[in-house]
Design a protein around this motif. Sequence first.
Motif, PDB file in Angstrom:
ATOM      1  N   ILE A  78       0.829  -1.192  -0.052  1.00 37.61           N
ATOM      2  CA  ILE A  78       0.000   0.091  -0.129  1.00 37.61           C
ATOM      3  C   ILE A  78       0.876   1.309  -0.020  1.00 37.61           C
ATOM      4  CG2 ILE A  78      -1.937   1.583   1.422  1.00 37.61           C
ATOM      5  CD1 ILE A  78      -2.635  -1.137   2.304  1.00 37.61           C
ATOM      6  N   ASN A  79       0.482   2.173  -0.903  1.00 34.35           N
ATOM      7  CA  ASN A  79       1.027   3.427  -0.860  1.00 34.35           C
ATOM      8  C   ASN A  79       0.358   4.304   0.125  1.00 34.35           C
ATOM      9  OD1 ASN A  79       1.760   6.135  -1.227  1.00 34.35           O
ATOM     10  ND2 ASN A  79       2.237   5.768  -3.594  1.00 34.35           N
ATOM     11  N   GLU A  80       0.745   4.244   1.495  1.00 36.27           N
ATOM     12  CA  GLU A  80       0.077   4.865   2.309  1.00 36.27           C
ATOM     13  C   GLU A  80      -0.080   6.444   2.138  1.00 36.27           C
ATOM     14  OE1 GLU A  80       0.552   5.793   6.942  1.00 36.27           O
ATOM     15  OE2 GLU A  80      -0.023   3.757   6.952  1.00 36.27           O
ATOM     16  N   ASP A  81       0.873   6.943   1.581  1.00 36.06           N
ATOM     17  CA  ASP A  81       0.905   8.511   1.433  1.00 36.06           C
ATOM     18  C   ASP A  81      -0.413   8.976   0.642  1.00 36.06           C
ATOM     19  OD1 ASP A  81       2.331  11.281   1.939  1.00 36.06           O
ATOM     20  OD2 ASP A  81       2.228  10.957  -0.263  1.00 36.06           O
ATOM     21  N   GLU A  82      -0.356   8.131  -0.673  1.00 35.43           N
ATOM     22  CA  GLU A  82      -1.351   8.455  -1.544  1.00 35.43           C
ATOM     23  C   GLU A  82      -2.719   8.123  -0.861  1.00 35.43           C
ATOM     24  OE1 GLU A  82      -2.528   7.431  -6.175  1.00 35.43           O
ATOM     25  OE2 GLU A  82      -1.073   6.189  -5.157  1.00 35.43           O
ATOM     26  N   PHE A  83      -3.042   6.995  -0.185  1.00 33.14           N
ATOM     27  CA  PHE A  83      -4.288   6.528   0.499  1.00 33.14           C
ATOM     28  C   PHE A  83      -4.618   7.778   1.378  1.00 33.14           C
ATOM     29  CE2 PHE A  83      -6.650   4.735   3.692  1.00 33.14           C
ATOM     30  CZ  PHE A  83      -7.430   3.611   3.118  1.00 33.14           C
ATOM     31  N   VAL A  84      -3.675   7.967   2.445  1.00 35.62           N
ATOM     32  CA  VAL A  84      -4.133   9.131   3.231  1.00 35.62           C
ATOM     33  C   VAL A  84      -4.583  10.401   2.608  1.00 35.62           C
ATOM     34  CG1 VAL A  84      -3.185  10.346   5.370  1.00 35.62           C
ATOM     35  CG2 VAL A  84      -2.754   7.940   4.944  1.00 35.62           C
ATOM     36  N   HIS A  85      -3.740  10.832   1.702  1.00 34.27           N
ATOM     37  CA  HIS A  85      -4.042  12.163   1.276  1.00 34.27           C
ATOM     38  C   HIS A  85      -5.652  12.103   0.578  1.00 34.27           C
ATOM     39  CE1 HIS A  85       0.298  13.421   1.719  1.00 34.27           C
ATOM     40  NE2 HIS A  85      -0.201  14.687   1.136  1.00 34.27           N
ATOM     41  N   ILE A  86      -6.059  11.116  -0.362  1.00 33.95           N
ATOM     42  CA  ILE A  86      -7.293  11.089  -0.849  1.00 33.95           C
ATOM     43  C   ILE A  86      -8.189  10.785   0.028  1.00 33.95           C
ATOM     44  CG2 ILE A  86      -8.902   9.501  -2.081  1.00 33.95           C
ATOM     45  CD1 ILE A  86      -6.415   8.492  -3.794  1.00 33.95           C
ATOM     46  N   PHE A  87      -8.017  10.262   1.441  1.00 35.56           N
ATOM     47  CA  PHE A  87      -9.014  10.188   2.342  1.00 35.56           C
ATOM     48  C   PHE A  87      -9.040  11.691   2.887  1.00 35.56           C
ATOM     49  CE2 PHE A  87     -10.285   6.884   5.482  1.00 35.56           C
ATOM     50  CZ  PHE A  87     -11.379   7.592   6.320  1.00 35.56           C
ATOM     51  N   TYR A  88      -8.018  12.151   3.256  1.00 35.06           N
ATOM     52  CA  TYR A  88      -8.080  13.629   3.865  1.00 35.06           C
ATOM     53  C   TYR A  88      -8.793  14.774   2.937  1.00 35.06           C
ATOM     54  CZ  TYR A  88      -6.089  17.570   6.342  1.00 35.06           C
ATOM     55  OH  TYR A  88      -5.816  18.943   6.959  1.00 35.06           O
ATOM     56  N   GLU A  89      -8.504  14.593   1.542  1.00 34.19           N
ATOM     57  CA  GLU A  89      -9.252  15.506   0.814  1.00 34.19           C
ATOM     58  C   GLU A  89     -10.692  15.315   0.647  1.00 34.19           C
ATOM     59  OE1 GLU A  89      -7.202  15.041  -2.916  1.00 34.19           O
ATOM     60  OE2 GLU A  89      -5.194  15.803  -2.325  1.00 34.19           O
ATOM     61  N   GLU A  90     -11.050  14.046   1.092  1.00 33.25           N
ATOM     62  CA  GLU A  90     -12.612  13.769   0.825  1.00 33.25           C
ATOM     63  C   GLU A  90     -13.122  14.218   2.164  1.00 33.25           C
ATOM     64  OE1 GLU A  90     -15.659  12.733  -1.761  1.00 33.25           O
ATOM     65  OE2 GLU A  90     -13.395  12.745  -2.315  1.00 33.25           O
ATOM     66  N   MET A  91     -12.482  14.138   3.265  1.00 29.46           N
ATOM     67  CA  MET A  91     -12.895  14.556   4.402  1.00 29.46           C
ATOM     68  C   MET A  91     -13.065  16.061   4.568  1.00 29.46           C
ATOM     69  SD  MET A  91     -14.019  11.740   6.297  1.00 29.46           S
ATOM     70  CE  MET A  91     -14.557  11.326   4.601  1.00 29.46           C
ATOM     71  N   MET A  92     -12.195  16.752   4.041  1.00 28.75           N
ATOM     72  CA  MET A  92     -12.015  18.447   4.208  1.00 28.75           C
ATOM     73  C   MET A  92     -13.200  19.074   4.333  1.00 28.75           C
ATOM     74  SD  MET A  92      -9.592  20.367   5.238  1.00 28.75           S
ATOM     75  CE  MET A  92      -8.378  19.409   5.136  1.00 28.75           C
ATOM     76  N   PRO A  93     -13.959  19.005   3.209  1.00 32.40           N
ATOM     77  CA  PRO A  93     -15.137  19.686   3.202  1.00 32.40           C
ATOM     78  C   PRO A  93     -16.036  19.468   4.469  1.00 32.40           C
ATOM     79  CG  PRO A  93     -14.826  18.707   1.217  1.00 32.40           C
ATOM     80  CD  PRO A  93     -13.975  18.028   1.924  1.00 32.40           C
ATOM     81  N   LEU A  94     -16.019  18.243   5.151  1.00 30.38           N
ATOM     82  CA  LEU A  94     -16.971  17.883   6.166  1.00 30.38           C
ATOM     83  C   LEU A  94     -16.086  18.369   7.416  1.00 30.38           C
ATOM     84  CD1 LEU A  94     -17.488  14.048   5.714  1.00 30.38           C
ATOM     85  CD2 LEU A  94     -19.062  15.999   5.076  1.00 30.38           C
TER      86      LEU A  94
END
Length: 759
Positions: A713-729
């Motif tokens: 798993i490329n954790e950095d990419e995984f976490v960035h996508i997760f974070y960007e999706e959560m940012m509006p919330l």
Amino acid sequence: MITIKDVAKQAGVSIASVSNYINNKKNISAKTARTIQQAIDDLNYVVQNSGRELKMKRNQDIGIVFPTISEPYLERLLSSIKGYLSQYDQTFVLELTDSDPRMETKAILNLIGRNVAGMILYTCQPQNREIFEKLEKSGIPYVLIDRRPENFDCNFVTVDNKELFQRITGELLAKNYTRIALVCGPDSYRENIMARTGYENAFKIAGKETETENIIFTTAIRECGFRAGIQLLERGERIPQVILTTSYRLAEGLKYALKIYHLDEEEQVQIISTGDSMDDVFHHDNAIVKTSRGAYQIGEEAGKLLLRNIRSPIVFEKQQVVFQDDYNIAQLEPAMEIKTQRPTQAAEEICVLLLDDETSVSGLSRLLIDFYAKENIKVKIKRVLPKDSFEYICNYCESGSTQIDVILFDVPWLAYYADKGYLLCLDELMEAYPLNIRNYLPNAAGHYSMYNGRHYALPYMACTQLLFYRKDIFSNEEIADDLERKYMIPLKVPKNWFQFNALAKYFTRKYNPDSPVEFGHSMAISNPDLFLCDLMPRIWDYGGSLFNRQQALQLNTLQNRKAVRSLLESVQYTSGGLLSKKPADAAVDFINGNTAMFYTFYNYATGLVDRLQSKVVDDFGYTRIPGSSVLSGWSLGISKNSQKPEAAFKFIRWASGSDIAIPHTILGGQSPNISVYRNYDMVSLYPWLPRAMTEFENSLERLPQTTAKGNVINEDEFVHIFYEEMMPLIREAMDGHTANLEQLEDVFAVLQGKLRKIL
């Protein structure tokens, strides 16, 4: 003088009720008891231990109140006082307050309540005039040593620090010493202010300017002396020739800093400390010259004064006795140039990639002089911002460049970097240059070093999360009653995140104007990694997981949605700026007394125990966070492209080794060495370390290393996508709007689709 009648009037109860409360004669309601106790506190009423104000005989004990006896001077002072009193068959009661003003106040009031015959005090709160006025009104004879309220008339025994430091500094200037530093204890204490005044006077008399950077006030413990020493020794050609200090414990810390810099202390940098060399026949430390103040004389004089006052209370006139200190610096040669171990003609030079993060890695760069002196290898530091480090390392390793030899990286990236071939396998080097992995924390070598059964790195910083809370607030009975009435929950340290949010809301003034603090807690989620470290303990507490047992993604579950909603709710009860704050900034909110709780990786909590800065130094507690803690930290690996693997390995072995474990921790790092957690001085300074070691063994990794298909798993990419999706919330939550579980289900469905594309 405040009487029991005054207390009854203040509390709005009968005198009989107050008497019953004081003497525990009858059961009274908890509410009435708190009202009476509050009146006692407000009026500073002294409760006699017999419960009677009259008809009480004088207790024959002498009360002795000291902040600590870890300082040799104070230990000998106490020994002298006890020895003198014993000559007259005088019994005594010793109170050690750990330099806590509230403990000292309680001790003094307790001794007044016992109606002791007299007191001798070495106070930690000379600015608290009120408590000494109360002592004066009690009629109990007393003597203060070295510290007293400004312009306060009392029996007082001290040493003239102003005259001492003026003489010493003047003689050093006459010997052509120009770079003279002064390291003192807190500037709230008279003896340290007098030392600075004498020091500055000597420079004025010599017609020379003092350099403010050469004067440091700090807490008088070894660790702070070490920090001050490193601060002074980092100045290159302007390293002090002599360091004066008002505390032998500070001198010991300064000496350790000289050791790290491999300076010949006796011949190049001399430390001169206040002390009692005339009484200490076993002291033979050539690195530290101690002055000759007679601790035994001072203690004996305090005892004499007190006994004379006790025997003639009416006709006795208060006395002030000032001793002159002495010293012998005749053996110091005229000033000479200091020959430091700065890199000049090193056998090799390596380049190390570190984060541009002062809190986490600055300590290492400040200790490099030790590595150079031991290995004759020069280290060039290249820095990269934490948010850019993953991509920077990938691009560098793909480029084939040989410029960088050692790479510092976040531990979750280990598997990805090793799988991509970015890191050199260390197994052969570990055989050639053995190290004892049993010196690391349990399982640290496995988590921070290994991939597929082989070593690719060594642990550099190992850390887990702890929950810190305001102990004084959580023990307040009135707050407990109010909380139970409003929220129907007990005032206890939270065991789960539901309780945490309920307490955080109660302690946020926006929702409870009567809260003793402005915010319920403080947090920092300014980057994807911080966000994930805040989220994962909640997911585990709710029984969720981002991957199932077969390592397949299972994001959109009820447990995970509850965990995200819990985090979004927490956002509403925290201080502002959480999207720009670093963990150290969140810690400052708690340290300044603005929040009731905060959870963090414990290396960011060191400021809690800084008595010069922390407003909660005596008021905090710590425990495990709800759920499980995230296993976190950094590892040091060698670039596969390095042309100097042996020199690079010597560096990472040194950086993760036990030789610098203690100094690195003092300077803000968190060594993976178990020696830190078992060191008496470290545990005394950072009392949460034993708890942290327990939690380290129970901590969990954020994500698995591989997917169900066996892909890393490329954790950095995984976490960035997760974070960007959560940012509006997150932004909506900051405005007071928290998404419900149905809305989160829709968001998670989209997010799961995006994440599956990269797995």
